[in-house]
Design a protein around this motif. Structure first.
Motif, PDB file in Angstrom:
ATOM      1  N   GLU A  24       6.697   0.160  -0.567  1.00  0.00           N
ATOM      2  CA  GLU A  24       5.486   0.962  -0.771  1.00  0.00           C
ATOM      3  C   GLU A  24       5.266   1.238  -2.258  1.00  0.00           C
ATOM      4  O   GLU A  24       4.151   1.138  -2.766  1.00  0.00           O
ATOM      5  CB  GLU A  24       5.605   2.269   0.006  1.00  0.00           C
ATOM      6  CG  GLU A  24       4.364   3.108   0.007  1.00  0.00           C
ATOM      7  CD  GLU A  24       4.487   4.351   0.866  1.00  0.00           C
ATOM      8  OE1 GLU A  24       3.646   5.248   0.679  1.00  0.00           O
ATOM      9  OE2 GLU A  24       5.403   4.443   1.706  1.00  0.00           O
ATOM     10  N   LYS A  26       6.169  -0.437  -4.899  1.00  0.00           N
ATOM     11  CA  LYS A  26       5.777  -1.575  -5.744  1.00  0.00           C
ATOM     12  C   LYS A  26       4.265  -1.765  -5.755  1.00  0.00           C
ATOM     13  O   LYS A  26       3.714  -2.272  -6.724  1.00  0.00           O
ATOM     14  CB  LYS A  26       6.512  -2.856  -5.348  1.00  0.00           C
ATOM     15  CG  LYS A  26       6.089  -3.454  -4.049  1.00  0.00           C
ATOM     16  CD  LYS A  26       6.898  -4.711  -3.754  1.00  0.00           C
ATOM     17  CE  LYS A  26       6.454  -5.319  -2.442  1.00  0.00           C
ATOM     18  NZ  LYS A  26       7.237  -6.497  -2.101  1.00  0.00           N
ATOM     19  N   GLU A  27       3.598  -1.318  -4.710  1.00  0.00           N
ATOM     20  CA  GLU A  27       2.137  -1.384  -4.694  1.00  0.00           C
ATOM     21  C   GLU A  27       1.539  -0.383  -5.675  1.00  0.00           C
ATOM     22  O   GLU A  27       0.468  -0.611  -6.224  1.00  0.00           O
ATOM     23  CB  GLU A  27       1.609  -1.135  -3.278  1.00  0.00           C
ATOM     24  CG  GLU A  27       2.104  -2.146  -2.255  1.00  0.00           C
ATOM     25  CD  GLU A  27       1.765  -3.582  -2.610  1.00  0.00           C
ATOM     26  OE1 GLU A  27       0.646  -3.837  -3.112  1.00  0.00           O
ATOM     27  OE2 GLU A  27       2.625  -4.464  -2.398  1.00  0.00           O
ATOM     28  N   ALA A  30       1.977  -1.928  -9.256  1.00  0.00           N
ATOM     29  CA  ALA A  30       1.319  -3.227  -9.433  1.00  0.00           C
ATOM     30  C   ALA A  30      -0.085  -3.120 -10.022  1.00  0.00           C
ATOM     31  O   ALA A  30      -0.542  -4.051 -10.674  1.00  0.00           O
ATOM     32  CB  ALA A  30       1.270  -3.976  -8.105  1.00  0.00           C
ATOM     33  N   GLY A  31      -0.739  -1.998  -9.830  1.00  0.00           N
ATOM     34  CA  GLY A  31      -2.092  -1.843 -10.342  1.00  0.00           C
ATOM     35  C   GLY A  31      -2.188  -1.253 -11.731  1.00  0.00           C
ATOM     36  O   GLY A  31      -3.281  -1.028 -12.238  1.00  0.00           O
ATOM     37  N   GLN A  71      -0.040   7.899 -10.915  1.00  0.00           N
ATOM     38  CA  GLN A  71       0.662   6.914 -10.103  1.00  0.00           C
ATOM     39  C   GLN A  71       2.176   7.047 -10.260  1.00  0.00           C
ATOM     40  O   GLN A  71       2.921   6.843  -9.304  1.00  0.00           O
ATOM     41  CB  GLN A  71       0.224   5.485 -10.456  1.00  0.00           C
ATOM     42  CG  GLN A  71      -1.196   5.166 -10.069  1.00  0.00           C
ATOM     43  CD  GLN A  71      -2.190   5.476 -11.174  1.00  0.00           C
ATOM     44  OE1 GLN A  71      -1.993   6.363 -12.008  1.00  0.00           O
ATOM     45  NE2 GLN A  71      -3.285   4.747 -11.186  1.00  0.00           N
ATOM     46  N   TRP A  75       5.309   7.262  -7.537  1.00  0.00           N
ATOM     47  CA  TRP A  75       6.529   6.449  -7.681  1.00  0.00           C
ATOM     48  C   TRP A  75       7.758   7.353  -7.604  1.00  0.00           C
ATOM     49  O   TRP A  75       8.703   7.073  -6.885  1.00  0.00           O
ATOM     50  CB  TRP A  75       6.450   5.709  -9.019  1.00  0.00           C
ATOM     51  CG  TRP A  75       7.640   4.912  -9.428  1.00  0.00           C
ATOM     52  CD1 TRP A  75       8.716   5.366 -10.140  1.00  0.00           C
ATOM     53  CD2 TRP A  75       7.887   3.521  -9.197  1.00  0.00           C
ATOM     54  NE1 TRP A  75       9.607   4.345 -10.372  1.00  0.00           N
ATOM     55  CE2 TRP A  75       9.117   3.198  -9.800  1.00  0.00           C
ATOM     56  CE3 TRP A  75       7.164   2.519  -8.544  1.00  0.00           C
ATOM     57  CZ2 TRP A  75       9.654   1.925  -9.773  1.00  0.00           C
ATOM     58  CZ3 TRP A  75       7.696   1.244  -8.520  1.00  0.00           C
ATOM     59  CH2 TRP A  75       8.927   0.948  -9.118  1.00  0.00           C
TER      60      TRP A  75
END
Length: 98
Positions: A24, A26-27, A30-31, A71, A75
Protein backbone atom coordinates in the motif's frame (compact mmCIF):
# COMPACT_ATOMS: atom_id res chain seq x y z
CA UNK A 1 20.29 10.39 -9.77
CA UNK A 2 20.38 9.74 -6.01
CA UNK A 3 19.97 6.33 -4.41
CA UNK A 4 18.30 6.22 -1.00
CA UNK A 5 19.42 3.22 1.09
CA UNK A 6 17.61 1.97 4.21
CA UNK A 7 18.18 -1.30 6.03
CA UNK A 8 14.84 -2.08 7.69
CA UNK A 9 14.78 -4.25 10.80
CA UNK A 10 11.16 -5.41 10.97
CA UNK A 11 9.80 -6.71 14.24
CA UNK A 12 10.09 -10.53 14.14
CA UNK A 13 6.76 -12.17 13.37
CA UNK A 14 5.42 -9.06 11.61
CA UNK A 15 7.04 -9.65 8.22
CA UNK A 16 3.82 -10.62 6.41
CA UNK A 17 1.97 -7.59 7.81
CA UNK A 18 4.89 -5.35 6.88
CA UNK A 19 4.93 -6.62 3.29
CA UNK A 20 1.18 -6.06 2.99
CA UNK A 21 1.50 -2.52 4.37
CA UNK A 22 4.44 -1.85 2.07
CA UNK A 23 2.34 -2.84 -0.95
CA UNK A 24 0.00 0.00 0.00
CA UNK A 25 2.78 2.42 0.96
CA UNK A 26 4.64 2.07 -2.34
CA UNK A 27 1.62 3.59 -4.07
CA UNK A 28 1.97 6.63 -1.80
CA UNK A 29 5.60 7.29 -2.72
CA UNK A 30 5.20 6.46 -6.42
CA UNK A 31 3.38 9.70 -7.17
CA UNK A 32 5.97 12.00 -5.63
CA UNK A 33 7.90 14.47 -7.79
CA UNK A 34 11.41 13.21 -8.44
CA UNK A 35 10.59 9.59 -7.55
CA UNK A 36 11.92 7.15 -10.13
CA UNK A 37 11.55 3.63 -8.73
CA UNK A 38 12.22 1.46 -5.72
CA UNK A 39 13.12 -2.09 -4.79
CA UNK A 40 12.42 -3.88 -1.53
CA UNK A 41 14.46 -7.03 -0.88
CA UNK A 42 14.29 -9.50 2.01
CA UNK A 43 17.43 -10.96 3.57
CA UNK A 44 17.79 -14.73 3.21
CA UNK A 45 19.94 -15.19 6.32
CA UNK A 46 17.92 -12.82 8.54
CA UNK A 47 14.31 -12.87 7.27
CA UNK A 48 13.18 -9.89 9.35
CA UNK A 49 15.73 -7.62 7.61
CA UNK A 50 14.77 -5.79 4.42
CA UNK A 51 16.78 -3.59 2.09
CA UNK A 52 14.91 -0.62 0.66
CA UNK A 53 16.48 1.19 -2.30
CA UNK A 54 14.68 4.22 -3.72
CA UNK A 55 15.91 6.09 -6.77
CA UNK A 56 15.27 9.84 -6.78
CA UNK A 57 16.15 12.55 -9.28
CA UNK A 58 17.73 14.64 -6.50
CA UNK A 59 18.45 14.53 -2.78
CA UNK A 60 15.96 17.34 -2.22
CA UNK A 61 13.18 15.35 -3.91
CA UNK A 62 13.46 12.92 -0.99
CA UNK A 63 14.57 15.03 1.97
CA UNK A 64 12.44 18.10 1.31
CA UNK A 65 9.78 17.07 -1.18
CA UNK A 66 8.71 13.67 0.12
CA UNK A 67 9.57 14.07 3.79
CA UNK A 68 7.88 17.47 3.89
CA UNK A 69 4.67 16.24 2.28
CA UNK A 70 1.34 15.01 3.57
CA UNK A 71 2.03 11.78 1.67
CA UNK A 72 5.00 11.14 3.96
CA UNK A 73 2.65 11.22 6.94
CA UNK A 74 0.67 8.40 5.34
CA UNK A 75 3.92 6.48 4.64
CA UNK A 76 4.86 6.88 8.32
CA UNK A 77 1.44 5.72 9.48
CA UNK A 78 1.63 2.60 7.34
CA UNK A 79 5.23 1.55 8.02
CA UNK A 80 7.12 3.16 10.87
CA UNK A 81 5.63 1.04 13.67
CA UNK A 82 7.20 -2.09 12.15
CA UNK A 83 10.84 -1.04 12.77
CA UNK A 84 13.06 -1.83 15.76
CA UNK A 85 15.36 0.04 15.79
CA UNK A 86 14.34 2.85 13.49
CA UNK A 87 16.43 2.62 10.29
CA UNK A 88 19.23 4.91 9.27
CA UNK A 89 18.58 6.33 5.82
CA UNK A 90 21.56 7.29 3.66
CA UNK A 91 21.91 8.66 0.15
CA UNK A 92 24.39 7.65 -2.55
CA UNK A 93 25.45 8.76 -6.01
CA UNK A 94 26.95 6.30 -8.45
CA UNK A 95 30.64 6.70 -9.20
CA UNK A 96 31.26 3.53 -11.21
CA UNK A 97 29.38 0.62 -12.76
CA UNK A 98 30.30 -2.53 -14.66
Amino acid sequence: MVLEHALLSVNPGEEDDFEAAFAEAKEVIAGMPGYQYLTLSRCLERPSIYLLLVHWQSLEDHTEGFRGSTQYQEWRRLLHHFYTPFPTVEHFVQVQSA
